[in-house]
Design a protein around this motif. Structure first.
Motif, PDB file in Angstrom:
ATOM      1  N   ARG A 319      12.305  34.340 -33.480  1.00  0.00           N
ATOM      2  CA  ARG A 319      13.745  34.564 -33.318  1.00  0.00           C
ATOM      3  C   ARG A 319      14.036  35.200 -31.955  1.00  0.00           C
ATOM      4  O   ARG A 319      15.014  34.851 -31.292  1.00  0.00           O
ATOM      5  CB  ARG A 319      14.253  35.454 -34.449  1.00  0.00           C
ATOM      6  CG  ARG A 319      15.758  35.603 -34.505  1.00  0.00           C
ATOM      7  CD  ARG A 319      16.238  36.094 -35.862  1.00  0.00           C
ATOM      8  NE  ARG A 319      15.603  37.350 -36.255  1.00  0.00           N
ATOM      9  CZ  ARG A 319      14.759  37.477 -37.269  1.00  0.00           C
ATOM     10  NH1 ARG A 319      14.427  36.416 -37.994  1.00  0.00           N
ATOM     11  NH2 ARG A 319      14.237  38.645 -37.573  1.00  0.00           N
ATOM     12  N   ALA A 320      13.161  36.122 -31.508  1.00  0.00           N
ATOM     13  CA  ALA A 320      13.372  36.788 -30.221  1.00  0.00           C
ATOM     14  C   ALA A 320      13.157  35.847 -29.049  1.00  0.00           C
ATOM     15  O   ALA A 320      13.921  35.858 -28.082  1.00  0.00           O
ATOM     16  CB  ALA A 320      12.433  37.984 -30.095  1.00  0.00           C
ATOM     17  N   VAL A 321      12.131  35.002 -29.131  1.00  0.00           N
ATOM     18  CA  VAL A 321      11.765  34.156 -27.990  1.00  0.00           C
ATOM     19  C   VAL A 321      12.490  32.818 -28.016  1.00  0.00           C
ATOM     20  O   VAL A 321      12.954  32.327 -26.987  1.00  0.00           O
ATOM     21  CB  VAL A 321      10.239  33.935 -27.945  1.00  0.00           C
ATOM     22  CG1 VAL A 321       9.857  33.046 -26.769  1.00  0.00           C
ATOM     23  CG2 VAL A 321       9.505  35.266 -27.876  1.00  0.00           C
ATOM     24  N   LEU A 322      12.585  32.220 -29.208  1.00  0.00           N
ATOM     25  CA  LEU A 322      13.105  30.859 -29.315  1.00  0.00           C
ATOM     26  C   LEU A 322      14.505  30.801 -29.908  1.00  0.00           C
ATOM     27  O   LEU A 322      15.098  29.721 -30.000  1.00  0.00           O
ATOM     28  CB  LEU A 322      12.156  30.012 -30.174  1.00  0.00           C
ATOM     29  CG  LEU A 322      10.693  29.984 -29.713  1.00  0.00           C
ATOM     30  CD1 LEU A 322       9.848  29.168 -30.691  1.00  0.00           C
ATOM     31  CD2 LEU A 322      10.587  29.417 -28.317  1.00  0.00           C
ATOM     32  N   ASP A 323      15.009  31.949 -30.344  1.00  0.00           N
ATOM     33  CA  ASP A 323      16.352  32.016 -30.923  1.00  0.00           C
ATOM     34  C   ASP A 323      16.469  31.122 -32.160  1.00  0.00           C
ATOM     35  O   ASP A 323      17.519  30.524 -32.411  1.00  0.00           O
ATOM     36  CB  ASP A 323      17.408  31.619 -29.886  1.00  0.00           C
ATOM     37  CG  ASP A 323      18.809  32.049 -30.303  1.00  0.00           C
ATOM     38  OD1 ASP A 323      18.911  33.038 -31.045  1.00  0.00           O
ATOM     39  OD2 ASP A 323      19.791  31.397 -29.900  1.00  0.00           O
ATOM     40  N   GLY A 324      15.392  31.023 -32.909  1.00  0.00           N
ATOM     41  CA  GLY A 324      15.424  30.215 -34.120  1.00  0.00           C
ATOM     42  C   GLY A 324      14.023  29.837 -34.555  1.00  0.00           C
ATOM     43  O   GLY A 324      13.032  30.298 -33.972  1.00  0.00           O
ATOM     44  N   PRO A 325      13.909  28.987 -35.582  1.00  0.00           N
ATOM     45  CA  PRO A 325      12.591  28.603 -36.098  1.00  0.00           C
ATOM     46  C   PRO A 325      11.753  27.891 -35.046  1.00  0.00           C
ATOM     47  O   PRO A 325      12.273  27.219 -34.149  1.00  0.00           O
ATOM     48  CB  PRO A 325      12.925  27.666 -37.260  1.00  0.00           C
ATOM     49  CG  PRO A 325      14.335  27.979 -37.622  1.00  0.00           C
ATOM     50  CD  PRO A 325      15.005  28.389 -36.354  1.00  0.00           C
ATOM     51  N   PRO A 335       1.729  19.671 -36.228  1.00  0.00           N
ATOM     52  CA  PRO A 335       2.743  20.729 -36.206  1.00  0.00           C
ATOM     53  C   PRO A 335       2.881  21.413 -37.569  1.00  0.00           C
ATOM     54  O   PRO A 335       2.774  20.775 -38.626  1.00  0.00           O
ATOM     55  CB  PRO A 335       4.025  19.977 -35.830  1.00  0.00           C
ATOM     56  CG  PRO A 335       3.557  18.742 -35.137  1.00  0.00           C
ATOM     57  CD  PRO A 335       2.273  18.368 -35.821  1.00  0.00           C
ATOM     58  N   LEU A 336       3.126  22.722 -37.509  1.00  0.00           N
ATOM     59  CA  LEU A 336       3.251  23.530 -38.719  1.00  0.00           C
ATOM     60  C   LEU A 336       4.565  24.300 -38.699  1.00  0.00           C
ATOM     61  O   LEU A 336       5.061  24.684 -37.635  1.00  0.00           O
ATOM     62  CB  LEU A 336       2.098  24.533 -38.817  1.00  0.00           C
ATOM     63  CG  LEU A 336       0.663  23.994 -38.797  1.00  0.00           C
ATOM     64  CD1 LEU A 336      -0.324  25.148 -38.676  1.00  0.00           C
ATOM     65  CD2 LEU A 336       0.390  23.160 -40.036  1.00  0.00           C
ATOM     66  N   THR A 337       5.108  24.538 -39.889  1.00  0.00           N
ATOM     67  CA  THR A 337       6.229  25.458 -39.995  1.00  0.00           C
ATOM     68  C   THR A 337       5.685  26.885 -39.904  1.00  0.00           C
ATOM     69  O   THR A 337       4.473  27.121 -39.964  1.00  0.00           O
ATOM     70  CB  THR A 337       6.960  25.286 -41.323  1.00  0.00           C
ATOM     71  OG1 THR A 337       6.069  25.662 -42.391  1.00  0.00           O
ATOM     72  CG2 THR A 337       7.411  23.838 -41.520  1.00  0.00           C
TER      73      THR A 337
END
Length: 386
Positions: A319-325, A335-337
């Motif tokens: 959330r801090a770096v990508l502003d979301g998932p 790819p993983l959640t």
């Protein structure tokens, strides 16, 4: 735009170009130039001296006779700060099995009016050093009006000319005086020869040239604000409250700008007992990609031995770096959640290898635990098929 340190067939007499390079960079050389050649692989990889004691005019005559059609002045560091080297090198190295590979070097240390090295005790010293390179750059450079406040740690500066760019190498002065290019690099800057002015403008402050030792997020934030003001990024960095600003950083954190490449600065935070943390992105969006450094979780080390705690930390970091998932990959895996990554790390986690943020940039970040690297990118929903 003509490059003064580069010669190509059609630019005029080679002897005139060599004389200008000799006058500006090389300086008085009683022993003249040595011409190297006759390199073969693997029997004679370094070649041999074909001629010695050559004047610039005699060197031009020999190179012309060999059919050379492109040269440039290549500068490098030496064994100490005061012993830089210069070579007249071929622009395009031919197939060494089919054509001669030639190069020439002055018999002594270059000592022309345009210096290859400098001692930098203030930002103004660095500005004066770069200004002296104006006669040898396609666009020249103005006189930089930089502050003369002393740096806590003086630097040794060396210019490495790489044909189409200048590479500025800044090292701790005491080490550079003793070990030259083998000294630890403090800051490496690539300056395109055609726009030294625009790129060098990023250097005129102790915020860039000095190492900093922030103890809290508030200390780190003040350094980032200084960089944003120097680099004229109008976007604001997040304001920290008293409680957040007092959050302690890992012990003995040292923060510095360690590289600037094509207008992209790299910030490095070295932490005692932790893997170093780097952040890099375009200077024009500095605040956007540097702001996550003001989040406590980005500096934390989490042991992957409990899924719930690990998941909560991953969610705060993304959330801090990508502003979301985020969409995560481990090595070349699928790819993983975030939940799937937490499951994987908790199942295979090793309590003696904490997970940390190793690198962040625009819309991307890397996590590391020992030799394991995990990359996260902003999770963009798939577009519906048309």
């Amino acid at each position: 735009m003509r490059e003064p340190l580069v010669w190509r067939a059609g630019d005029g007499p080679l002897a005139d170009w060599l004389a200008r390079v000799d006058e500006q960079l090389v300086g008085p050389q009683p022993r003249g130039y040595a011409l190297w050649g006759d390199r073969t692989w693997p029997d004679r990889p370094y070649g041999r001296v074909l001629a010695d004691g050559l004047t610039p005019a005699a060197l031009a005559e020999r190179l012309t006779a060999e059919g050379v059609d492109g040269l440039y002045a290549r500068t490098t560091g030496g064994a100490t700060l005061d012993t830089p080297r210069l070579e007249i090198a071929m622009l395009a190295e031919p197939d060494r099995l089919a054509a001669p590979l030639l190069g020439a070097e002055p018999g002594g240390t270059p000592a022309g009016p345009v210096p290859l090295v400098a001692r930098v005790r203030t930002p103004a010293d660095l500005g004066a050093f770069l200004t002296r390179w104006a006669p040898l750059l396609p666009g020249g450079v103005p006189a930089f009006d930089w502050p003369d406040d002393p740096l806590d740690q003086p630097l040794g500066a060396t210019v490495l000319h790489l044909h189409d760019s200048l590479r500025l190498l800044l090292q701790p002065l005491a080490a550079a005086e003793q070990r030259g290019v083998d000294a630890a690099t403090r800051l490496l800057v690539d300056l395109p020869a055609a726009d030294v002015e625009g790129h060098a403008a990023m250097l005129g402050s102790a915020a860039v040239l000095a190492e900093h030792r922030p103890r809290t997020l508030g200390d780190l934030g003040r350094w980032l604000v200084d960089l944003a003001e120097l680099w004229a990024d109008p976007a604001p960095l997040p304001a920290l409250g008293l409680w957040q600003g007092a959050s302690a950083l890992p012990c003995d954190t040292v923060a510095a700008v360690t590289r600037i490449d094509a207008g992209q600065p790299r910030l490095t935070l070295r932490r005692h007992g932790h893997r170093e943390l780097t952040a890099q992105g375009p200077v024009t969006t500095f605040a956007a990609w540097a702001a996550p450094l003001l989040t406590a979780e980005v500096h934390a080390a989490v042991r992957p031995d409990g899924r719930k705690k690990l998941l909560r930390w991953l969610e705060r970091v993304e959330r801090a770096v990508l502003d979301g998932p985020a969409r995560w990959t481990v090595g070349d895996g699928v790819p993983l959640t975030t939940g799937q990554l937490a499951d994987l790390l908790a199942a295979d986690g090793h309590p003696d290898q904490p997970l940390t943020v190793a690198h962040l940039g625009p819309a991307t970040l890397d996590l590391a635990a020992g030799r394991l690297t995990v990359t996260g990118r902003r999770d963009v929903p798939d577009r519906p098929k048309q």
